[in-house]
Design an enzyme around this catalytic site. Structure first.
Site, short mmCIF file in Angstrom:
data_model
loop_
_atom_site.label_atom_id
_atom_site.label_comp_id
_atom_site.label_asym_id
_atom_site.label_seq_id
_atom_site.Cartn_x
_atom_site.Cartn_y
_atom_site.Cartn_z
N TRP A 1 0.83 -1.21 0.00
CA TRP A 1 0.00 0.00 0.00
C TRP A 1 0.86 1.25 0.00
O TRP A 1 0.54 2.22 -0.69
CB TRP A 1 -1.00 -0.02 1.15
CG TRP A 1 -1.92 -1.20 1.08
CD1 TRP A 1 -2.03 -2.22 1.97
CD2 TRP A 1 -2.85 -1.51 0.01
NE1 TRP A 1 -2.97 -3.14 1.54
CE2 TRP A 1 -3.48 -2.73 0.35
CE3 TRP A 1 -3.19 -0.88 -1.18
CZ2 TRP A 1 -4.44 -3.33 -0.47
CZ3 TRP A 1 -4.16 -1.47 -2.00
CH2 TRP A 1 -4.77 -2.67 -1.64
N ASP B 1 -1.95 6.62 6.31
CA ASP B 1 -2.95 5.67 5.84
C ASP B 1 -3.23 4.72 7.00
O ASP B 1 -2.40 3.88 7.34
CB ASP B 1 -2.40 4.92 4.62
CG ASP B 1 -3.34 3.81 4.13
OD1 ASP B 1 -4.41 3.61 4.74
OD2 ASP B 1 -3.00 3.16 3.12
N LYS C 1 -12.05 -2.11 6.35
CA LYS C 1 -11.16 -2.92 7.20
C LYS C 1 -11.64 -2.92 8.66
O LYS C 1 -11.54 -3.92 9.31
CB LYS C 1 -9.72 -2.41 7.13
CG LYS C 1 -9.16 -2.34 5.71
CD LYS C 1 -8.70 -3.69 5.17
CE LYS C 1 -8.45 -3.70 3.67
NZ LYS C 1 -7.64 -2.62 3.16
C1 PLP Z 1 -6.98 -2.14 1.82
C2 PLP Z 1 -6.01 -1.07 1.99
C3 PLP Z 1 -5.89 -0.03 1.06
C4 PLP Z 1 -6.71 0.03 -0.22
O1 PLP Z 1 -8.00 0.41 0.10
P1 PLP Z 1 -9.11 0.58 -1.04
O2 PLP Z 1 -10.24 1.15 -0.22
O3 PLP Z 1 -9.37 -0.75 -1.62
O4 PLP Z 1 -8.61 1.55 -2.04
C5 PLP Z 1 -4.96 0.97 1.30
N1 PLP Z 1 -4.19 0.95 2.40
C6 PLP Z 1 -4.27 -0.03 3.32
C7 PLP Z 1 -3.39 0.01 4.52
C8 PLP Z 1 -5.18 -1.07 3.15
O5 PLP Z 1 -5.26 -2.05 4.05
#
Ligand code: PLP
Length: 357
Positions: free
Chosen positions: A101, A168, A192
């Site tokens: 990511w 993030d 998540k």
């Molecule tokens: C799943 C995830 C993403 C991507 O998220 P999307 O909503 O599918 O774009 C980005 N960063 C992390 C840490 C993730 O676990």
């Protein structure tokens, strides 16, 4: 009976939330209309949006000088929106590369301007978090991924810097206490630990915006969404509603402080079993182990088929590791009961007994 759901994302949500959400699909607010067939500007939905933001503010103690947004495009669109909004045309930004990511976020920033990777754990397939990260230059912002969903590593503390810290937090937001005031911007895809896919939470400090000297397309401009209260265009009403219900559930349970303790207990007992069990080993450096995504593997790959079948037969879902790591990944998000973790541990013990006969 519901399966033990260790899925990494989209992930398990509380049953109470799913029940309430399913009712709202047929008859929301006792108005004899579905939540997804009413105007997003109607009072019942405006109240949902308001409560969702209030809950974020309360649960994370977000200071007043921050805006809370519910956007679309997933965390992946934030990879792009962050540099658009924070990287000035003659400035530079820094990234810490701790996995898939982070790497995707770096790609987007590089398209827009000078991007430095100041720490990187790719040399050991992202199995650790870089230590003593020195931030000596002046950056428009420094970006990191708090929890690496795929590899199973997690920052236990964050680097000190005078630059704006951007994080993030897709896979560990609301799982532990954080000091929002240390960050300029936090973002997280809902699926998540907060709700279904389809909305992204963004928490942004107001005074960091509007400084890039760049023309920003309206939909990519945080200011557009702040000015219109996340309703510049039609918001994803259902994901926002379900996220609101999950946050309500979390508040009723006792908030982030309460769930942090449970999350620590859940991961602790599972890591203890991985370390004790002669058939398994943990994949990442011990000090950097994630409380959300526990990655582990079998010493003997020949046993994997048998273990997979055992898991399947016992109603365990989503334990397969990401293809870039292999092995297993047990995701222990907020809504996963400790009973599911105990069940998995029992199964690992049985598997060991059977194979050591
Ligand atoms: C799943 C995830 C993403 C991507 O998220 P999307 O909503 O599918 O774009 C980005 N960063 C992390 C840490 C993730 O676990």
């Amino acid at each position: 009976m519901k399966k033990h759901n260790f899925s990494a994302g989209p992930c398990i949500l509380p049953n109470e939330v799913l029940e309430e959400a399913s009712k709202a699909i047929i008859n929301f607010n006792n108005d004899n209309l579905s939540l997804i067939e009413i105007s997003h500007r109607s009072t019942p939905f405006v109240q949902v949006m308001h409560e969702a933001k209030q809950l974020v503010k309360e649960l994370l103690a977000v200071p007043d000088n921050y805006s809370i947004l519910f956007l679309q495009g997933g965390a992946s669109l934030e990879f792009l929106m962050v540099p658009y909004n924070l990287l000035s045309t003659d400035g530079k930004c820094a990234y810490i590369n701790t996995g898939t990511w982070s790497k995707k976020a770096i790609t987007e920033a590089k398209n827009l301007g000078e991007t430095k990777v100041i720490a990187d754990s790719s040399d050991k397939n992202y199995s650790y978090i870089p230590e003593n990260i020195a931030i000596t230059e002046d950056f428009d912002y420094v970006h990191l991924t708090s929890n690496n969903t795929i590899f199973g590593t997690q920052f236990k503390s964050f680097p000190e810097t005078d630059s704006t810290l951007v994080c993030d937090m897709s896979s560990d937001i609301f799982s532990r206490k954080i000091d929002v005031s240390k960050f300029g911007l936090i973002y997280a895809g809902a699926q998540k630990n907060m709700g279904p896919a389809g909305t992204t939470l963004v928490i942004v400090k107001n005074n960091i915006l509007g400084k890039t000297g760049r023309d920003i397309p309206s939909m990519l401009d945080y200011k557009t969404h702040i000015d219109k209260n996340s309703m510049f265009n039609t918001p994803p009403v259902f994901p926002i509603y379900v996220s609101m219900l999950t946050l309500r559930w979390l508040k009723d349970k006792g908030g982030v402080e309460y769930i942090e303790k449970i999350n620590e207990d859940k991961s602790k007992i599972l890591y203890e079993e991985i370390d004790r069990n002669t058939l398994f080993y943990g994949i990442v450096k011990k000090e950097n182990r994630s409380n959300m995504n526990v990655t582990f593997n079998l010493h003997d790959n020949n046993l994997s088929k048998e273990f997979d079948i055992l898991c399947n037969e016992n109603g365990i879902n989503g334990l397969k590791g990401h293809r870039s790591v292999g092995g297993y990944r047990a995701s222990l998000y907020n809504a996963l009961p400790i009973k599911s973790v105990e069940f998995l541990i029992e199964l690992m013990k049985k598997f060991e007994e059977k194979n050591n006969d």
